[in-house]
Every structure is written in C-alpha cells, then in structure tokens.
Design a protein around this motif. Sequence first.
Motif, short mmCIF file in Angstrom:
data_model
loop_
_atom_site.label_atom_id
_atom_site.label_comp_id
_atom_site.label_asym_id
_atom_site.label_seq_id
_atom_site.Cartn_x
_atom_site.Cartn_y
_atom_site.Cartn_z
N TYR A 94 0.99 -1.43 0.12
CA TYR A 94 -0.15 -0.01 -0.03
C TYR A 94 0.81 1.06 -0.15
CZ TYR A 94 -4.55 -2.40 0.58
OH TYR A 94 -5.44 -3.33 0.56
N GLY A 98 0.89 4.05 -2.80
CA GLY A 98 0.54 5.40 -2.65
C GLY A 98 1.65 6.38 -3.19
N ALA A 332 -6.19 12.41 -1.13
CA ALA A 332 -6.45 11.05 -0.50
C ALA A 332 -7.65 10.47 -0.87
CB ALA A 332 -6.13 11.15 1.03
N TYR A 335 -7.65 9.06 -4.18
CA TYR A 335 -7.08 7.81 -4.56
C TYR A 335 -7.41 6.77 -3.83
CZ TYR A 335 -2.87 5.16 -5.71
OH TYR A 335 -1.83 3.97 -6.00
N TRP A 336 -7.78 7.01 -2.49
CA TRP A 336 -8.09 5.79 -1.78
C TRP A 336 -9.79 5.65 -1.56
CZ3 TRP A 336 -4.50 2.59 -0.92
CH2 TRP A 336 -3.10 3.17 -0.74
N LYS A 339 -11.24 2.29 -2.81
CA LYS A 339 -10.92 1.06 -2.02
C LYS A 339 -11.37 1.25 -0.53
CE LYS A 339 -6.25 0.39 -3.62
NZ LYS A 339 -6.51 -1.02 -4.11
N ALA A 340 -11.65 2.48 -0.03
CA ALA A 340 -12.61 2.60 1.28
C ALA A 340 -13.70 2.08 1.17
CB ALA A 340 -12.11 4.04 1.66
N SER A 461 -1.39 10.65 0.27
CA SER A 461 -1.58 9.12 -0.25
C SER A 461 -0.63 8.33 0.55
CB SER A 461 -1.42 9.12 -1.90
OG SER A 461 -2.41 9.83 -2.47
N GLY A 465 -1.63 5.61 3.44
CA GLY A 465 -1.46 4.26 3.24
C GLY A 465 -0.82 3.59 4.33
N GLN A 468 -3.56 3.20 7.26
CA GLN A 468 -4.29 2.32 7.13
C GLN A 468 -3.57 0.93 7.31
OE1 GLN A 468 -7.38 1.74 6.71
NE2 GLN A 468 -7.45 -0.56 6.12
N TRP A 474 -10.72 1.23 7.42
CA TRP A 474 -10.92 2.39 6.79
C TRP A 474 -11.78 3.28 7.12
CZ3 TRP A 474 -7.94 3.78 2.81
CH2 TRP A 474 -7.09 3.03 2.16
#
Length: 533
Positions: A94, A98, A332, A335-336, A339-340, A461, A465, A468, A474
Amino acid sequence: MVPLNTEVVAGSGPATSTDATTDATTAAAMDEDSKPSWFTPKRLLIIFCIINMLNYVDRGAIASNGVNGSRVTCTESGICTGGSGIQGDFKLSYFEDGVLSSAFMVGLLVASPIFASLAKTLNPFRLIGVGLSVWTVATAGCGFSFNFWSIAIFRMLVGVGEASFISLAAPFIDDNAPAAQKTAWLSVFYMCIPTGIALGYVYGGLVGDHFSWRVAFWGEALLMVPFAILGFLIKPLKLRGFASSKTRKSAIRVQIDASEVKDNQVLEGADNLLKGSELNDDISKKHSISEGKPKVRNQFLRFWDDMKVLLCDVVYITNVLGYISYNFVIGAYSYWGPKAGYDIYHMANADLMFGAITIICGIFGTLAGGYILDRMQATISNAFKLLSGATFLGAIFCFTAFLSTKLYGFIVLFSIGELLIFATQGPVNYVCLHCVKPSMRPISMAMSTVSIHIFGDVPSSPLVGILQDHVNNWRETALILTSILFLAAGIWCIGIFVPSVDRSNEVEEDKEGSIAVGVSNRTPLLDGSQARV
C-alpha cells in the motif's frame, strides 16, 4: 482582437528622425502581434477545459480498481489469490502504491516554477505546447513500463508535462473571461478536476477490466496528441502583464539605437558614412554581448525576486495554507476513495459509485461556487468568506457520512459534503490570480500548485496508506483524514480579516525600464466577435 496597450519608452530628449523610425519599427511589431487569432474566448475555454479534463482523467484512471488493481492476498492456510492491475503485476505494498500515485508530482513540482519563469521571456502559449508533448510521450511510456521504478519515472515525466499547463492556463482564462463572469469561467475550468477524476475512475475501470491497464494509458496519450500539435500550429496568444517577444526585441533595439545615435550626433559630412558604418558594427557587438549574458542566472534572480514578493504577501500565504490543508484531504479521497468504499460498504462497483458522486457534485458544486462569488461581488474578502463557510459545512457532512453504517446514508451525506467542498475551486484560484500584479500570475499559480502538492496530496496518499497499514480500518482512517478539512476552514476564515487589495489592474513597467505594460482587466484580450464557436 483588442490589442495589448504597450508603451515604449525610448529614452528622453528632443524627438529625432531616429525616434520616428524606431517608433514605426515598434508599432509594426505591435501590429504583427495584433493580427486576429483563430481563438475566441469561448474556444479558448473549451479547449483548455478538455486538456484539463484529460490531465485529471489520468489521475482518476490510475486510482481506479481496473487500472490500479489489487495486491496478492494469502489466507492463514497459505492459499494465495493473484493480484490484478498495476499493484498486482508489480507486487506493490500500500505504501508503494501510494508513492506511485504521487510520483508525477515530483516532475510537476520541479517544472512548474521553471515554466512560470520562462513565461517572462518565451511565449507562454508555446510553452504549453511543449508541456503537452512531454505529457503525451510520458503517458504512453506508462503503458510500456515493466516494474515499479520504470512506471514511477514515467509518472514523474507526466508531471513535467502538466506543469506548463497548470501554471499558465488560468491566467489565459482570467484575461479573456467577461468582466462580470471571471470567477464563473474559472469555475468551469476547475470543474474539470472532479469531472476528469470521476471519468478516470469509470474509464480506468472499464478499459482495465475489459482490456488491460496498459491500454488505458495508451488511450489517454492518443487523446492528447491533437492538443499537443495545436500548441505549435496556432498563432500564439499573449498574457496581460507581458510584452510580446517581438515588441520586447524592438524596444531593446530602439533603446540601443537611440542611445548610440545621440552620443554620435557630432558626426557630419561624407566621413560620417564610414564612421556610421563602424558605429553600427559597435552597436551590433554590444547587442550580441548583451544577449550573451548568462541567461540562467538572470532567470534565477528574476524567480527569486518574485518568490520574495509572494512570501511577503499575507493574503497569498493565507490562501495557500488553507488550500494545502484542503488538498491533503481531496488528494487522499481521490486515490483511496474507491478502496475505502469497497471495504466499508462492500461496494462491488466502487469505481462507478465514487465516479458518479464526484462527477455530479464536482460539476454542480464548482459551478455554484463561481456563480455565488460573482453574485456576491467577486472580491478577495468575499472569496475567503465563501471558502471558509463552504469548507466548514462540507467537512461536517463528510465526517457524518463516514460515521453512517448504511450505504444509502453514506451516499446522501457524502454527496452533500462534496457538493460544498467543491464550491471552493473557483474562489481559491480567484484569490491566487487577483492578489498579485498581472505579470506575477503565472508564478503565483505555479507556486500555489507546488505548495498544495508538496505539502498536500503528495504526502497524503502514502501517509494515509501507512495509517491504514497500522489501524487496518478504513472507517477510522477516513474519519481522521476528513477532520483536516476543519483546519482548512479555520485558516481561510482568518483570511477574511486580512487587509487585501485586488492588484489585477495594476500598471507595470518592465525591469529594464523600456516597456510599460498596463491593460485594463475588464476587457477580454480576444475579441469574440471575430469568430463564433
């Protein structure tokens, strides 16, 4: 076309025939620059919006599950499931993933100030063409990458290519927008950020799933090729606060000729022809020596002088500090987010869901922010009021959304939150453009971009990562991230009380003292009546 009002100061003293000749030379250069362009204000806005959208489609695509993919996972019994996309093919953690998302920022951060400084000596429109060409080649290169480091290098070059555009596009739009709609036009341009990211999610998901993540990058490069070519074929445009290269060269020649002739007016008769020839040779030599001075050093000194002005501007610093905090969260999120959403709410179509929310809220929120500021009367103080208020309310809704345990509750609350926080795009860039004098706008935009990335979404990012990887939850990660929006709202609230002056109409004089550049900011440089969209 409305010509640039440029005054040439060729020294003092009584008028001579040389003055008349050189005035005519300069006027001819100005007339050459004043020939109609194929562009109209609307055409310029449309083309710049498409280019901006393609830049952010690339960012959305690399964040999508279809392109970014997933890493290899193994159960406790030792059964492993193969990964997919970039993350699976290159076996990225991750943190590495990132870093990859932020790699293009390295090139952007290094190249933005360089392009902004070069705009004072080279035509800004041609610089955009150079940048888009680099972007096209680098994006295609991403599709040919074979490991983490190769794609990281190409992502850095993508940033170099984008640097010229993000520094110079907004001043062009500000120059040519109608006086009462400047923030609205900027908002239309910056609306392409969330729209592009959202389309990138969808584009990356569809192309990556059905073909390959490599094909997604090649497709982006093909779409940008026509605009890269256009940057070299179309007659270049001018920016307020900058004399054109032809006018500048003519003015320098005027100064040299006028000065030398005045010092040698005692020469008369037939002998003067020979001496005059020798004089012209001396003038040419002096001109060549002048042009041969170290240009790199001059560029650096000019850049450093501009930086000192920006660092002493309290309005500019306050605006950028708030923008950094804001962009830390937005970077963030972009990008995330998929996934979250996939992990918290088990969204099977997280790319499409986040893409739809971002594109709808981005369009309406960004346009609404520009429209509201124009209706409030576009001033720096009113911009700060809108920035702080919209961000504070948006933070409340986004924070509450991640507390929700129901998918539909999350969608409603998060949509309202994004609608509010995207209303900042027009006002925040309006402040960057109008708190400095016209010739400072490219460096203002460049350093704003450098700052929000190097302190905002570049570290956000990989830091998210790491967070997380540590908490492995998340929902908690998203709540901690969202709380930073309250900091942004507080900083922009301070800006309301900072004394501010709109400097966009200031008359400037060239550092050499030869060209005074002063144009009303109320009239578009391009005459829309010459051609229709």
